[in-house]
Write a protein that holds these residues in place. Structure first.
Motif, PDB file in Angstrom:
ATOM      1  N   GLU B 184       0.829  -1.201   0.000  1.00  0.00           N
ATOM      2  CA  GLU B 184       0.000   0.000   0.000  1.00  0.00           C
ATOM      3  C   GLU B 184       0.869   1.258   0.000  1.00  0.00           C
ATOM      4  O   GLU B 184       0.585   2.216  -0.725  1.00  0.00           O
ATOM      5  N   ALA B 185       1.915   1.228   0.795  1.00  0.00           N
ATOM      6  CA  ALA B 185       2.807   2.383   0.876  1.00  0.00           C
ATOM      7  C   ALA B 185       3.462   2.641  -0.477  1.00  0.00           C
ATOM      8  O   ALA B 185       3.635   3.791  -0.897  1.00  0.00           O
ATOM      9  N   GLN B 186       3.799   1.573  -1.179  1.00  0.00           N
ATOM     10  CA  GLN B 186       4.418   1.729  -2.500  1.00  0.00           C
ATOM     11  C   GLN B 186       3.403   2.298  -3.489  1.00  0.00           C
ATOM     12  O   GLN B 186       3.706   3.177  -4.282  1.00  0.00           O
ATOM     13  N   ARG B 187       2.146   1.792  -3.395  1.00  0.00           N
ATOM     14  CA  ARG B 187       1.097   2.255  -4.301  1.00  0.00           C
ATOM     15  C   ARG B 187       0.845   3.761  -4.102  1.00  0.00           C
ATOM     16  O   ARG B 187       0.636   4.505  -5.056  1.00  0.00           O
ATOM     17  N   TYR B 190       4.524   6.409  -0.842  1.00  0.00           N
ATOM     18  CA  TYR B 190       5.244   6.619   0.425  1.00  0.00           C
ATOM     19  C   TYR B 190       6.472   5.724   0.527  1.00  0.00           C
ATOM     20  O   TYR B 190       7.308   5.927   1.406  1.00  0.00           O
ATOM     21  N   ALA B 191       6.540   4.695  -0.316  1.00  0.00           N
ATOM     22  CA  ALA B 191       7.719   3.821  -0.283  1.00  0.00           C
ATOM     23  C   ALA B 191       8.237   3.643  -1.701  1.00  0.00           C
ATOM     24  O   ALA B 191       7.476   3.666  -2.667  1.00  0.00           O
ATOM     25  N   GLU B 192       9.541   3.495  -1.812  1.00  0.00           N
ATOM     26  CA  GLU B 192      10.186   3.298  -3.109  1.00  0.00           C
ATOM     27  C   GLU B 192       9.928   1.884  -3.616  1.00  0.00           C
ATOM     28  O   GLU B 192       9.590   0.989  -2.836  1.00  0.00           O
ATOM     29  N   ILE B 199      12.959   0.834   4.821  1.00  0.00           N
ATOM     30  CA  ILE B 199      12.486  -0.265   5.669  1.00  0.00           C
ATOM     31  C   ILE B 199      13.619  -0.852   6.509  1.00  0.00           C
ATOM     32  O   ILE B 199      13.413  -1.278   7.643  1.00  0.00           O
ATOM     33  N   GLY B 200      14.802  -0.893   5.933  1.00  0.00           N
ATOM     34  CA  GLY B 200      15.943  -1.500   6.617  1.00  0.00           C
ATOM     35  C   GLY B 200      16.563  -0.598   7.666  1.00  0.00           C
ATOM     36  O   GLY B 200      17.517  -0.995   8.344  1.00  0.00           O
TER      37      GLY B 200
END
Lengths: 435, 435
Positions: B184-187, B190-192, B199-200
């Protein structure tokens, strides 16, 4: 940049002696950070005999703070005596006149004479710094003056008085009355013997006056602030707020409106999910809404010797480093005059609690008066006190939450409802602040 | 003080174009505040054809950021390209070498080359400012460098990565798995596509490296940070945390210990009543524990074009005003080297979740291993999944909260418990951060 900055502190009470010790303890770190040795070379106190825990390196002591302010022994005058006239005003004026930098925690002095003092500082090209005057250890003055320099600020609001927040928090947590909590606060030293200044919202108003000037580039004017205290907040309100998802806080709010800058201090409903709702006890917090940064909240100790001294020392360090900002961000001549806005024109949501007479048609009559003025209701709660339940004729608490409307309409509706004779006592009206 | 400050911006993406527009929109206010006209006279972009919404006043455009950095057209170089080598490093070095002030949002560059760049800036007596590199619009660099100058800082910790906080908040609110929330965050952007960096915990580590240097006067060193990401956090942990009064956050923590400055990034249990626990979604927050101010928390937007541009513009305004601080607070030569501390020596409370084999004596066996190492338990919770209840032999989740102990003892106990054969899968260990 100078190699040495000689500091004189007038007022060596809780904050003053904490500032003195902090400057000593951090002397090496401050020298490394600022490129300048900061030394407290002199002080002024009313009672020289008193033990202040200043250790062996007691500075030269003056009886007269004005004499200290003018003394050739110092480059920077720290005023920590308090009061908006008398020795505080005279010594700060004398220090600026003598071309010395001034650091003060005195919100009352700034609220009353801030503009004139800023002009005097500008004329002599010296600093007038007052981080410690608002929200103790929270660097809110620096944040508004420097940290948000690129923003146009829409609203600044916060919990600026620890005494009031302590009382409201405790009323909620322990289900006590305002009077009981005030007594406790006095016993613990969180409230003065005469608590009017805190409880009545005047201390918050002084701090808000400073924030407004910094945030909106207005000339400081505490008289332009609408002020209400927390004396009228009851446990019934706190419980109803809780049921409806709110908490009651004494807020100072300055907001850009189409009528001008609205400045107000009053008990306020804030959503439980907001950052300010979580701030309990003597802690302070300030939230800023601005066009670029959107929302920024700072939370920290609003009082206490060390926390306030932290702000005093940060100001001194900035001056030692050569940082010179106009006291209120803009040159004094560019600060705009503000008007006191009529609260009747305030727009927002409202909490209204009625003690309704328990008879058929009461809620309908109340709702009708709201509807006549196009006031939309977000929620209506009728909740009888279980102890009174069953007693015929006992008043029934009815709580309304309105959507945004104007104060004029709300006051009109409430007056009409009172005139209708459907309520048993004066209705309670508390403004809601949206986050 | 100069009358005009000519700014060149390398990188006119989301942040760069927002900074450009902000400088234009606030030009008059900034001139009044700083006594200096700030003008973007030049820029550098990879693709000149792209529409950037810069309006009619497009500045002179360079293809090569290094050429812009050296150009006589500018006094101040703003680096918003990103990357810890290549064009970003080369152009920042070139600008400093050419005696120009530098403003950057590049945490990766600072984490890797911050010390060398600070030395170069000092040598040329120019500013190297990077408010935008940590926590977006939150003025945390200024607060540490100037606002808390009189404090000795004990700990600085915070939520510094919006992607991770968004995922953890959403897992909790919607009871979704880590994988679902990441998607969801990628969609939502908010996330690559490759989320490892966020995340790491590596992005948080870069930011923490900067905060550590500012807070403790150490030479910046991201390699001295112990880094764990949030990949291993399960919904079972989030629910158990909830039951026990905690929330899980990815924190960056730098803390003075008797072994030195401990720097770590890992999923952390924070008490629900703490200021950080309330910070949900992409918002960032930083808390500072210091001797004078005690506890100060700043909450605001950690990313976004306008919020980050707000920080960039504040840095530019400070430079325009003539404010010159050593980049990391102290002269580079005085910054102390830090060591990476062994996490085995970390002291604190722990959350430990076991999937215990459902047989008599399992809890006793687990408790015995703890007791052998003098680990005191604050709470023990055994809570079967209702769906699995009744199935004989299904593993039973057992969650322990320990009082303060050392990582070595906890790891030893967990290893012994695994060796005992009483648990069905690898136990989960999450550190608790006390507020």
């Amino acid at each position: 940049m100078v190699d040495q900055l000689r500091v004189g502190i007038a007022g060596l009470g809780v904050v003053g002696s904490a500032a003195f010790r902090l400057l000593e303890r951090q002397a090496d770190a401050l020298a490394a950070r600022t490129g300048c040795r900061i030394e407290v070379t002199a002080g002024a106190v009313r009672d020289r005999g008193k033990e202040r825990g200043l250790g062996h390196t007691s500075p030269k002591m003056f009886d007269d703070p004005v004499a200290l302010a003018r003394a050739p022994d110092i480059d920077l005058f720290v005023e920590l005596m308090g009061g908006d006239e008398g020795a505080a005003r005279a010594s700060v004026e004398a220090a600026l006149e003598a071309g010395k930098h001034v650091v003060t925690a005195n919100k009352a002095l700034l609220a009353k004479h801030g503009l004139a003092l800023a002009k005097a500082a500008e004329q002599k090209r010296v600093a007038l710094a007052f981080e410690a005057s608002v929200a103790g250890g929270i660097p809110i003055v620096k944040t508004l003056r420097e940290g948000l320099a690129g923003n146009s600020i829409e609203r600044v609001y916060g919990i600026l008085n620890g005494t009031c927040n302590y009382i409201l928090s405790r009323m909620e947590r322990e289900e006590l009355s305002f009077e009981e909590c005030l007594k406790e606060a006095q016993r613990l030293g969180y409230a003065e013997a005469d608590p009017t200044f805190d409880i009545g919202g005047f201390d918050t108003a002084h701090k808000l006056a400073i924030l407004t000037s910094l945030a909106f580039g207005t000339s400081i004017d505490a008289d332009a602030i609408h002020v209400e205290g927390i004396e009228g907040v009851t446990l019934a309100d706190i419980k109803a707020a809780e049921d409806l998802g709110f908490r009651i806080k004494l807020l100072g709010v300055a907001q850009r409106t189409r009528n001008g800058i609205e400045q107000r201090v009053h008990p306020t409903m804030v959503h439980k999910s907001s950052a300010l709702a979580e701030v309990m006890g003597v802690t302070n917090a300030v939230t800023i809404d601005a066009d670029a940064v959107h929302e920024l909240t700072l939370v920290g100790p609003g009082a206490g010797g060390e926390a306030t001294a932290s702000a005093v020392v940060a100001d001194i360090a900035d001056i030692a480093k050569g940082i010179r900002s106009a006291p209120f961000g803009l040159p004094a001549a560019r600060l705009q005059k503000t008007e006191k806005l009529a609260m009747q024109r305030h727009e927002g949501g409202y909490y209204i609690r009625f003690s309704a007479i328990d008879q058929p048609g009461t809620i309908a009559a109340i709702a009708k008066r709201m509807a006549e003025r196009q006031i939309s209701l977000e929620s209506v709660m009728q909740k009888s006190d279980p102890r009174a339940a069953g007693k015929p004729g006992a008043p029934v608490p009815v709580v309304l939450i309105t959507y945004a409307t104007t104060e004029e309409l709300v006051r009109g509706a409430v007056d009409a409802i009172v005139a209708d004779g459907t309520v048993a006592e004066k209705p309670q009206v508390i403004r809601i602040e949206r986050q």
